[in-house]
Design a protein around this motif. Structure first.
Motif, PDB file in Angstrom:
ATOM      1  N   THR A  19       0.879  -1.162  -0.030  1.00 45.49           N
ATOM      2  CA  THR A  19      -0.027   0.116  -0.078  1.00 45.49           C
ATOM      3  C   THR A  19       0.881   1.353  -0.021  1.00 45.49           C
ATOM      4  OG1 THR A  19      -1.831  -1.096   0.953  1.00 45.49           O
ATOM      5  CG2 THR A  19      -1.970   1.241   1.289  1.00 45.49           C
ATOM      6  N   SER A  20       1.908   1.134   0.783  1.00 45.77           N
ATOM      7  CA  SER A  20       2.768   2.358   0.853  1.00 45.77           C
ATOM      8  C   SER A  20       3.333   2.516  -0.524  1.00 45.77           C
ATOM      9  CB  SER A  20       3.883   2.323   1.993  1.00 45.77           C
ATOM     10  OG  SER A  20       4.728   3.183   1.985  1.00 45.77           O
ATOM     11  N   ALA A  21       3.918   1.707  -1.156  1.00 53.32           N
ATOM     12  CA  ALA A  21       4.728   1.834  -2.392  1.00 53.32           C
ATOM     13  C   ALA A  21       3.538   2.191  -3.387  1.00 53.32           C
ATOM     14  CB  ALA A  21       5.218   0.532  -2.866  1.00 53.32           C
ATOM     15  N   SER A  25       3.994   5.824  -5.541  1.00 53.47           N
ATOM     16  CA  SER A  25       3.909   5.874  -7.044  1.00 53.47           C
ATOM     17  C   SER A  25       2.680   6.649  -7.466  1.00 53.47           C
ATOM     18  CB  SER A  25       3.686   4.277  -7.700  1.00 53.47           C
ATOM     19  OG  SER A  25       2.621   3.850  -7.378  1.00 53.47           O
ATOM     20  N   SER A  26       1.536   6.687  -6.889  1.00 53.13           N
ATOM     21  CA  SER A  26       0.441   7.438  -7.108  1.00 53.13           C
ATOM     22  C   SER A  26       0.547   8.682  -6.931  1.00 53.13           C
ATOM     23  CB  SER A  26      -0.925   6.897  -6.511  1.00 53.13           C
ATOM     24  OG  SER A  26      -1.272   5.534  -6.725  1.00 53.13           O
ATOM     25  N   ALA A  28       3.660  10.298  -6.993  1.00 57.71           N
ATOM     26  CA  ALA A  28       4.547  10.575  -8.104  1.00 57.71           C
ATOM     27  C   ALA A  28       3.769  10.943  -9.313  1.00 57.71           C
ATOM     28  CB  ALA A  28       5.650   9.418  -8.117  1.00 57.71           C
ATOM     29  N   ARG A  29       3.049   9.919  -9.524  1.00 57.70           N
ATOM     30  CA  ARG A  29       2.147  10.113 -11.048  1.00 57.70           C
ATOM     31  C   ARG A  29       1.376  11.451 -11.117  1.00 57.70           C
ATOM     32  NH1 ARG A  29       1.419   4.757 -10.776  1.00 57.70           N
ATOM     33  NH2 ARG A  29      -0.533   4.958 -10.159  1.00 57.70           N
ATOM     34  N   ALA A  30       0.741  11.672  -9.915  1.00 57.72           N
ATOM     35  CA  ALA A  30      -0.112  12.803  -9.683  1.00 57.72           C
ATOM     36  C   ALA A  30       0.692  14.152  -9.660  1.00 57.72           C
ATOM     37  CB  ALA A  30      -0.884  12.776  -8.551  1.00 57.72           C
ATOM     38  N   LEU A  31       1.816  14.119  -9.217  1.00 56.24           N
ATOM     39  CA  LEU A  31       2.655  15.391  -9.196  1.00 56.24           C
ATOM     40  C   LEU A  31       3.148  15.468 -10.540  1.00 56.24           C
ATOM     41  CD1 LEU A  31       4.504  14.855  -5.803  1.00 56.24           C
ATOM     42  CD2 LEU A  31       2.817  16.623  -6.195  1.00 56.24           C
ATOM     43  N   PHE A  32       3.625  14.488 -11.276  1.00 57.24           N
ATOM     44  CA  PHE A  32       4.143  14.546 -12.540  1.00 57.24           C
ATOM     45  C   PHE A  32       3.104  15.152 -13.267  1.00 57.24           C
ATOM     46  CE2 PHE A  32       4.498  12.739 -16.689  1.00 57.24           C
ATOM     47  CZ  PHE A  32       5.940  13.121 -17.171  1.00 57.24           C
ATOM     48  N   SER A  33       1.922  14.597 -13.367  1.00 58.25           N
ATOM     49  CA  SER A  33       0.670  14.945 -14.278  1.00 58.25           C
ATOM     50  C   SER A  33       0.613  16.620 -14.229  1.00 58.25           C
ATOM     51  CB  SER A  33      -0.489  14.424 -13.853  1.00 58.25           C
ATOM     52  OG  SER A  33      -0.259  13.026 -14.125  1.00 58.25           O
ATOM     53  N   ILE A 332      -8.871   7.334 -19.585  1.00 56.64           N
ATOM     54  CA  ILE A 332      -8.287   6.018 -20.056  1.00 56.64           C
ATOM     55  C   ILE A 332      -7.035   5.976 -19.626  1.00 56.64           C
ATOM     56  CG2 ILE A 332      -7.888   4.720 -22.192  1.00 56.64           C
ATOM     57  CD1 ILE A 332     -10.900   4.739 -21.298  1.00 56.64           C
ATOM     58  N   VAL A 333      -6.219   6.879 -19.975  1.00 58.81           N
ATOM     59  CA  VAL A 333      -4.709   6.807 -19.752  1.00 58.81           C
ATOM     60  C   VAL A 333      -4.360   6.638 -17.979  1.00 58.81           C
ATOM     61  CG1 VAL A 333      -2.721   8.131 -19.577  1.00 58.81           C
ATOM     62  CG2 VAL A 333      -4.016   8.173 -21.490  1.00 58.81           C
ATOM     63  N   ALA A 334      -5.314   7.310 -17.175  1.00 58.01           N
ATOM     64  CA  ALA A 334      -5.180   6.978 -15.853  1.00 58.01           C
ATOM     65  C   ALA A 334      -5.436   5.870 -15.488  1.00 58.01           C
ATOM     66  CB  ALA A 334      -5.982   8.248 -15.158  1.00 58.01           C
ATOM     67  N   ALA A 335      -6.568   5.321 -16.071  1.00 61.40           N
ATOM     68  CA  ALA A 335      -7.143   4.171 -15.468  1.00 61.40           C
ATOM     69  C   ALA A 335      -6.030   2.909 -15.992  1.00 61.40           C
ATOM     70  CB  ALA A 335      -8.530   3.724 -16.276  1.00 61.40           C
ATOM     71  N   VAL A 336      -5.322   2.996 -17.189  1.00 64.53           N
ATOM     72  CA  VAL A 336      -4.438   2.053 -17.770  1.00 64.53           C
ATOM     73  C   VAL A 336      -3.088   2.104 -16.731  1.00 64.53           C
ATOM     74  CG1 VAL A 336      -2.976   1.483 -19.527  1.00 64.53           C
ATOM     75  CG2 VAL A 336      -5.449   2.154 -20.026  1.00 64.53           C
ATOM     76  N   ALA A 337      -2.739   3.420 -16.537  1.00 64.36           N
ATOM     77  CA  ALA A 337      -1.785   3.617 -15.507  1.00 64.36           C
ATOM     78  C   ALA A 337      -1.878   2.723 -14.162  1.00 64.36           C
ATOM     79  CB  ALA A 337      -1.228   5.008 -15.188  1.00 64.36           C
ATOM     80  N   GLN A 338      -3.001   2.843 -13.617  1.00 63.35           N
ATOM     81  CA  GLN A 338      -3.599   2.090 -12.286  1.00 63.35           C
ATOM     82  C   GLN A 338      -3.346   0.896 -12.406  1.00 63.35           C
ATOM     83  OE1 GLN A 338      -7.168   3.508 -10.858  1.00 63.35           O
ATOM     84  NE2 GLN A 338      -6.618   5.658 -10.534  1.00 63.35           N
ATOM     85  N   LYS A 339      -4.248   0.165 -13.652  1.00 60.47           N
ATOM     86  CA  LYS A 339      -3.995  -1.086 -13.969  1.00 60.47           C
ATOM     87  C   LYS A 339      -2.479  -1.945 -13.877  1.00 60.47           C
ATOM     88  CE  LYS A 339      -5.821  -4.691 -17.027  1.00 60.47           C
ATOM     89  NZ  LYS A 339      -6.639  -4.955 -18.287  1.00 60.47           N
TER      90      LYS A 339
END
Length: 341
Positions: A19-21, A25-26, A28-33, A332-339
């Motif tokens: 969960t922490s990892a 990662s989430s 990091a992706r949100a800040l990058f977006s 779609i891109v966010a959902a694929v990134a989560q998957k």
């Protein structure tokens, strides 16, 4: 036999580590977006408009109403559900708030109370269908979306509820904008932010507290993570789902009141496609559509990302149709990134 195999804390530690990892990662992706969108604004500043304070104030103001919807969607998505009706409930709430405040002349506190109760009833209806009838959230909230939009059009007579009030003889007379609407649309803190932005931050703080610090939040994560395990652990699954949809309905009602205040009228068509944008805000922040993972901090990053993206596209005169298409692609891109995470 090793000590690890005897320790009951090992699975929990592994789960906590995963969960922490995932959260890192989430985040990091949100800040990058968000950084990517802001970079886009720097690259296409619309003749310097992006660097003006008024542009950022406008972005916050415009994102606040849909951001309130995103706050309401968070507990529903954490519990593994979805609510497609928030845009229609917003439109219905805007019409009812305008009818009460402008046409009926009711005091602001009474108008707000009645609209919030109506939003809670809409949410409870959707949640009850999901929890007791076991209808898929997509179908249940799709039905509420159509019903609430139809009710908004019936309540308004198919026209906008504005300050032009028809008299008994059919002649229009104009009334003043109610104090409630003026207060919500007024700039505060020395004109630095709009009052609706403060409302959004207050809603975010309340919902964030419920999700992160309250027992209800633990229930939401448990139900979204594994509904059957939550039920066997004594979590009131049905009540948790209904409460999640009630919170979502109340937030949609608040957003409807703010929308009516900004437009100074109740439009039965208000909130069309807002559910798409609100879901995009939650998902782009990193909250999992499968449920059980996410949080208000990530959602706020999603609100800023989508809010700034919409503002940057707006000041660069990108058509609304293209903006909607881009929002859909982002989901779609966010959902694929989560998957794949």
């Amino acid at each position: 036999m090793s000590d690890k195999s005897l320790s009951p804390d090992v699975p929990a530690a592994r789960s906590a580590g995963k969960t922490s990892a995932w959260h890192r990662s989430s985040l990091a992706r949100a800040l990058f977006s968000l950084a990517l969108v802001l970079t886009l604004g720097v690259m296409f500043p619309a003749e310097g408009a992006f660097f003006r304070l008024g542009t950022h104030q406008g972005a916050w103001r415009q994102a606040s109403v849909v951001g309130i919807l995103a706050c309401g969607l968070l507990p529903v998505i954490l519990a593994g559900g979805i609510d497609l009706s928030v845009g229609s409930v917003l439109g219905l709430s805007a019409v009812v708030a305008a009818k009460l405040s402008i046409h009926a002349g009711e005091p602001g506190w009474l108008s707000v109370l009645l609209v919030l109760v109506m939003g809670a009833v809409c949410g409870a209806a959707s949640g009850s269908v999901v929890a007791f009838a076991r209808v898929q959230p997509f179908v249940a909230t799709l039905a509420m979306m159509v019903f609430a939009r139809g009710l908004a059009k019936m309540a308004s007579g198919g026209t906008k509820v504005a300050t032009a009030v028809p008299g008994p003889d059919g002649v229009l007379r104009y009334v003043e904008v109610p104090p409630l609407f003026r207060a919500l649309d007024a700039p505060v803190l020395g004109g630095r932010v709009a009052a609706v932005t403060l409302v959004f931050l207050a809603i975010a703080a309340i919902v964030g507290f419920l999700c992160a610090r309250h027992r209800l939040g633990r229930y939401l994560y448990a139900v979204g993570g594994n509904e059957e395990a939550a039920r066997l652990s004594g979590v009131p699954v049905r009540a948790t789902k209904i409460l999640a949809y009630v919170i979502c309905g109340v937030c949609a009602a608040v957003a409807g009141i703010c929308q009516a205040a900004q437009e100074q009228q109740g439009d039965p068509e208000a909130g069309v496609s807002y559910e798409l944008t609100a879901i995009a805000m939650v998902v782009i922040g990193g909250t999992s559509l499968k449920g059980g993972r996410g949080g208000m901090g990530l959602t706020l990053l999603g609100v800023l990302t989508i809010g700034y993206l919409d503002k940057i596209l707006s000041i660069n005169a990108v058509p609304e149709a293209s903006r909607l298409m881009l929002t859909g692609a982002i989901v779609i891109v966010a959902a694929v990134a989560q998957k794949n995470s």
